[in-house]
Scaffold this motif. Structure first.
Motif, short mmCIF file in Angstrom:
data_model
loop_
_atom_site.label_atom_id
_atom_site.label_comp_id
_atom_site.label_asym_id
_atom_site.label_seq_id
_atom_site.Cartn_x
_atom_site.Cartn_y
_atom_site.Cartn_z
N PRO A 145 -4.44 -0.36 1.98
CA PRO A 145 -3.63 0.50 1.11
C PRO A 145 -2.19 0.70 1.58
O PRO A 145 -1.34 1.13 0.80
N HIS A 146 -1.91 0.37 2.84
CA HIS A 146 -0.55 0.59 3.34
C HIS A 146 0.29 -0.67 3.21
O HIS A 146 -0.11 -1.77 3.63
N ALA A 147 1.49 -0.53 2.66
CA ALA A 147 2.37 -1.68 2.42
C ALA A 147 2.82 -2.35 3.71
O ALA A 147 3.09 -3.56 3.73
N GLU A 148 2.90 -1.60 4.79
CA GLU A 148 3.34 -2.18 6.06
C GLU A 148 2.33 -3.21 6.57
O GLU A 148 2.70 -4.24 7.14
N VAL A 149 1.06 -2.95 6.35
CA VAL A 149 0.03 -3.90 6.75
C VAL A 149 0.12 -5.15 5.88
O VAL A 149 0.03 -6.28 6.38
N ARG A 150 0.31 -4.97 4.59
CA ARG A 150 0.44 -6.13 3.70
C ARG A 150 1.66 -6.97 4.05
O ARG A 150 1.64 -8.21 3.96
N ARG A 151 2.73 -6.31 4.45
CA ARG A 151 3.94 -7.02 4.87
C ARG A 151 3.63 -7.92 6.06
O ARG A 151 4.08 -9.07 6.12
N ALA A 152 2.85 -7.41 7.02
CA ALA A 152 2.49 -8.20 8.19
C ALA A 152 1.59 -9.37 7.81
O ALA A 152 1.73 -10.48 8.34
N VAL A 153 0.66 -9.15 6.89
CA VAL A 153 -0.21 -10.23 6.43
C VAL A 153 0.63 -11.33 5.79
O VAL A 153 0.36 -12.53 5.97
N ALA A 157 -0.46 -0.95 -3.59
CA ALA A 157 -0.33 -0.25 -2.31
C ALA A 157 -0.17 1.24 -2.57
O ALA A 157 0.45 1.66 -3.55
N GLU A 158 -0.71 2.05 -1.69
CA GLU A 158 -0.67 3.50 -1.87
C GLU A 158 0.37 4.18 -0.99
O GLU A 158 0.80 5.30 -1.29
N GLN A 159 0.77 3.51 0.10
CA GLN A 159 1.69 4.13 1.05
C GLN A 159 2.67 3.10 1.58
O GLN A 159 2.43 1.89 1.53
N CYS A 160 3.81 3.61 2.11
CA CYS A 160 4.74 2.77 2.85
C CYS A 160 5.33 3.63 3.96
O CYS A 160 5.10 4.85 4.02
N LEU A 161 6.08 3.04 4.84
CA LEU A 161 6.63 3.80 5.95
C LEU A 161 7.58 4.90 5.50
O LEU A 161 7.71 5.93 6.15
N VAL A 162 8.25 4.67 4.37
CA VAL A 162 9.21 5.67 3.89
C VAL A 162 8.49 6.92 3.39
O VAL A 162 8.76 8.05 3.84
N CYS A 163 7.54 6.72 2.48
CA CYS A 163 6.88 7.90 1.91
C CYS A 163 5.87 8.51 2.88
O CYS A 163 5.38 9.62 2.64
N ASP A 164 5.57 7.83 3.99
CA ASP A 164 4.73 8.44 5.02
C ASP A 164 5.39 9.69 5.60
O ASP A 164 4.71 10.66 5.93
N GLY A 165 6.72 9.64 5.71
CA GLY A 165 7.40 10.75 6.39
C GLY A 165 8.46 11.46 5.59
O GLY A 165 9.05 12.43 6.08
N GLU A 166 8.74 10.98 4.38
CA GLU A 166 9.81 11.59 3.58
C GLU A 166 9.31 11.90 2.18
O GLU A 166 8.43 11.22 1.65
N GLU A 167 9.92 12.91 1.58
CA GLU A 167 9.60 13.25 0.19
C GLU A 167 10.35 12.29 -0.73
O GLU A 167 11.56 12.11 -0.60
N THR A 168 9.64 11.67 -1.61
CA THR A 168 10.26 10.69 -2.51
C THR A 168 10.76 11.38 -3.77
O THR A 168 10.24 12.42 -4.18
N PRO A 169 11.79 10.78 -4.42
CA PRO A 169 12.49 9.55 -4.03
C PRO A 169 13.38 9.76 -2.81
O PRO A 169 13.98 10.82 -2.64
N SER A 213 13.82 2.27 1.18
CA SER A 213 13.79 3.35 0.20
C SER A 213 12.41 3.37 -0.48
O SER A 213 11.65 2.40 -0.39
N CYS A 214 12.11 4.47 -1.14
CA CYS A 214 10.87 4.57 -1.89
C CYS A 214 11.03 5.62 -2.98
O CYS A 214 11.50 6.74 -2.73
N ASP A 215 10.68 5.24 -4.20
CA ASP A 215 10.69 6.19 -5.32
C ASP A 215 9.28 6.45 -5.81
O ASP A 215 9.07 6.94 -6.92
N GLY A 216 8.32 6.09 -4.96
CA GLY A 216 6.92 6.21 -5.33
C GLY A 216 6.29 4.86 -5.62
O GLY A 216 5.06 4.73 -5.63
#
Length: 518
Positions: free
Chosen positions: A150-158, A181-193, A212-215
Motif C-alpha cells: 500500500p505504500h508508494a515508497e515500496v512500489r518505487r523501490a520495486v 497506493a494508500e500512502q506516500c512519504l509526504v502524506c505520512d508526515g504532512e497534512e495534504t495538500p 508533493s501530495c494532494d492525496g
C-alpha cells in the motif's frame, strides 16, 4: 587528528613490528588506514578490531575478519558487513530481522541471499524504509508481491529492482491490475495538500526535494516512473506513454533508452526542450537518418552529445567538430575507428578531428609520429601523452609549442627523467606541469624539489619515493596537513624515523620533527 600517524598507517614500507606498535596507539582515523594495509596479518587484524571497534567494518570488507572473529550481539555492524559479503551466519540474519534498531534492519534488508523466512519478516516490517530497501534488492517473486504494497515508497523501490518481472513493472507503470497506493512519504508526515519547499529550512526534514501530495501521491508516481525508466528490465512498450508526458525529466529518460523504437525517437527529436533532444542525440539506438537530422540541431548541447554517439558517421563527426566545441576527449566513434578510418582521420584538414584522433593511445607508430609533427598545438597537446614518443620528439614538441604543451609532456609516463628536470626550469614556468611531474613515476629528486614550490604539486611530491629522505623528514613539519600525511606515507621515509615517530606515539608524546639519520 594526528596526520603523521595517519600517513604512517598507510605507508607500504612500514616495518611489520611497527604496524603492531601503531595498532596499540590507533584511534579511529589511524585504524582506518591500518585496516586497508595489504600486509596486515590475521593477528594484527584481530588486535586492531579489539583496539578500535569502528575499524571492524572495513576489516570485514578487506577480508581480514571472518564470522569466527565476530560476535553479532556485541559487534552488530561487523556482523551485518559479513552478511552483506555473504560470509555471515544465516542465523545472524534471523537475529537482526527482529532487532529493535531500525537502522540495523535497514542494513540487513540490503544484504544479498537472505533466507526466505528473513525476507518474509522484513517484508512486514513496521518501518516502510526497511520494506523499501528490501524491495530494491529482493528476488523476483518477493518483488512481485511487494508491488501490491500500500505504500508508494515500496512500489518505487520495486520499480527500480532489475529482478522485478517485466509484467509487474508494466503494472506499476500503468497502474493496471494493482490497487491504488494508500500512502506516500509526504502524506505520512504532512497534512495534504502539501508541496515540499526545495529549500526547506527544517533540519529534521528528510523529504526529497520537490515532492508533493494532494492525496493522489502524484510526486510518488513521478518518482516511480523515473525508476522504471532507468530499469533495463522495464518493457519499452509500457514506457512509451512518457513520450508526451509534461515532465521534461521523464521524456529525457525515455530518450536515453537503448531500446527506444525509431518512430518514438523521431517524435522526441522534435521535443521543444533541447535537453531531451540532447539525450536522444547520444542514444546509440537512433538511426543514420535521425543522426543527420540532429547534426543540424543548434539546441544547447545537442551537437556535442551527438558527437559522443558511438554510431555517428565519421563524416558527420567531422562536421560536428567544426560546428561545436567538443574538447579533447576520446570519443566512442574515434575509439572504434578501423585502421583505414584512422588513416583518413589523420589526413583531415580539420585540426579538431586530428586532435580527437590523437586522444587514442593505441595509434600505429607512423600515425603517432605524423601527429607529433602536426603544426597545430591542440593536436600536439593530445598526442603528447602517447606511449612510444622518443625524447627527441618530446623535446621538439616543447620547443615548437612551448607552454601550451609542457604539462602534457610532463604527464607522459615515458618522458625521460632529464627532460622532466628541464621542464621544471621552463621559462615562463608552467605550474600545471609541476603538478604532473609530481605524479610522474620517472620524476627525479631534483625535479621533485622544484615541484615543492607549488602548493598543489607539493602535496603530491611529498609522497613520491624519489624525493630525498632528508626532505621527506622536513616535510613532516609542514604547515599543510596534506603534505604531512603524504610525507609520512612516503615509502622512502627512513625506517629509523618511522620507528621514532611510532615510539613517540606509544610513549604518549606528540610526534614531531626528527633527525633523518635516526
Amino acid at each position: 587528528m594526528n596526520h603523521v600517524l595517519c600517513g604512517l598507517a598507510v605507508n607500504e614500507a612500514l616495518p611489520f613490528e611497527l604496524v603492531g606498535h601503531l595498532i596499540a596507539a590507533a584511534d579511529a582515523d589511524i585504524a582506518d588506514g591500518l585496516a586497508g594495509r595489504a600486509d596486515l596479518s590475521r593477528e594484527q587484524a584481530a588486535d586492531l578490531a579489539a583496539r578500535v571497534e569502528e575499524s571492524m567494518v572495513r576489516l570485514v570488507y578487506e577480508g581480514r575478519l571472518t564470522a569466527a572473529d565476530v560476535n553479532p550481539l556485541t559487534q552488530p555492524q561487523a556482523a551485518l558487513a559479513l552478511l552483506d559479503k555473504r560470509s555471515g551466519d544465516p542465523e545472524w540474519a534471523r537475529l537482526f530481522a527482529h532487532d529493535p534498531d531500525a537502522e540495523r534492519r535497514l542494513k540487513l534488508a540490503a544484504c544479498p541471499d537472505l533466507p526466505a523466512d528473513v525476507s518474509g519478516v522484513l517484508a512486514s516490517d513496521p518501518d516502510v524504509r526497511v520494506v523499501a530497501e528490501l524491495a530494491l534488492w529482493t528476488t523476483a517473486d518477493l518483488a512481485a508481491r511487494l508491488a501490491r504494497h500500500p505504500h508508494a515508497e515500496v512500489r518505487r523501490a520495486v520499480a527500480a529492482n532489475e529482478a522485478t518481472p517485466p509484467r509487474v513493472l508494466t503494472m506499476l507503470i500503468t497502474g493496471e491490475g494493482l490497487p491504488p497506493a494508500e500512502q506516500c512519504l509526504v502524506c505520512d508526515g504532512e497534512e495534504t495538500p502539501y508541496a515540499h519547499d526545495p529549500h526547506c529550512p527544517r533540519l529534521d526534514c528528510d523529504l526529497r526535494s520537490g515532492t508533493s501530495c494532494d492525496g493522489s501521491h502524484d510526486s510518488a508516481f513521478h518518482e516511480l516512473a523515473e525508476q522504471a525508466l532507468w530499469n533495463p528490465a522495464a518493457p519499452i512498450e509500457a514506457l512509451l506513454r512518457f513520450a508526451g508526458h509534461p515532465s521534461m525529466l521523464l521524456r529525457s529518460q525515455l530518450a536515453a533508452r537503448p531500446d527506444l523504437p525509431q518512430e518514438v525517437a523521431v517524435r522526441l527529436s522534435g521535443d521543444p526542450v533541447p535537453g531531451v533532444r540532447a539525450e536522444l542525440a547520444e542514444n546509440p539506438a537512433i538511426d543514420d537518418t535521425l543522426i543527420r537530422l540532429l547534426a543540424a540541431d543548434r539546441g544547447h548541447d545537442v551537437q556535442r552529445r551527438l558527437a559522443r554517439n558511438p554510431r555517428v558517421p565519421l563524416d558527420v563527426l567531422s562536421d560536428l567538430a567544426a560546428a561545436t566545441k567538443i574538447g579533447p576527449s576520446l570519443l566512442p566513434r574515434i575509439a572504434s575507428a578501423s585502421p583505414a578510418e584512422i588513416e583518413g582521420l589523420a589526413r583531415s584538414s580539420n585540426p579538431v578531428v586530428r586532435m580527437l584522433l590523437a586522444e587514442r593511445r593505441d595509434l600505429p607508430a607512423e600515425i603517432r609520429n605524423v601527429l607529433a609533427d602536426d603544426p597545430d598545438a591542440k593536436v600536439v597537446k593530445s598526442i603528447a601523452r602517447h606511449p612510444g614518443l622518443s625524447e627527441a620528439q618530446l623535446r621538439s614538441i616543447v620547443e615548437r609549442h612551448g607552454v601550451r604543451v609542457v604539462a602534457k609532456v610532463a604527464a607522459n609516463p615515458e618522458t625521460p627523467p632529464a627532460l622532466l628536470e628541464d621542464l621544471t626550469r621552463h621559462v615562463p614556468p608552467v605550474r600545471k606541469a609541476l603538478r604532473e611531474i609530481a605524479r610522474n613515476p620517472a620524476a627525479t629528486g631534483p625535479a621533485l624539489l622544484a615541484c615543492l614550490t607549488d602548493r598543489e604539486a607539493r602535496r603530491v611530491a611529498a609522497g613520491h619515493p624519489a624525493l630525498p629522505p632528508e626532505v621527506i623528514v622536513e616535510l613532516l613539519a609542514d604547515h599543510d596537513w596534506h603534505v604531512v600525511e603524504a610525507a609520512a606515507a612516503n615509502p622512502s621515509l627512513p625506517p629509523a624515523v618511522m620507528a621514532e615517530l611510532v615510539g613517540a606515539s606509544t610513549s604518549g608524546s606528540r610526534p614531531g620533527m626528527v633527525d633523518s639519520k635516526g
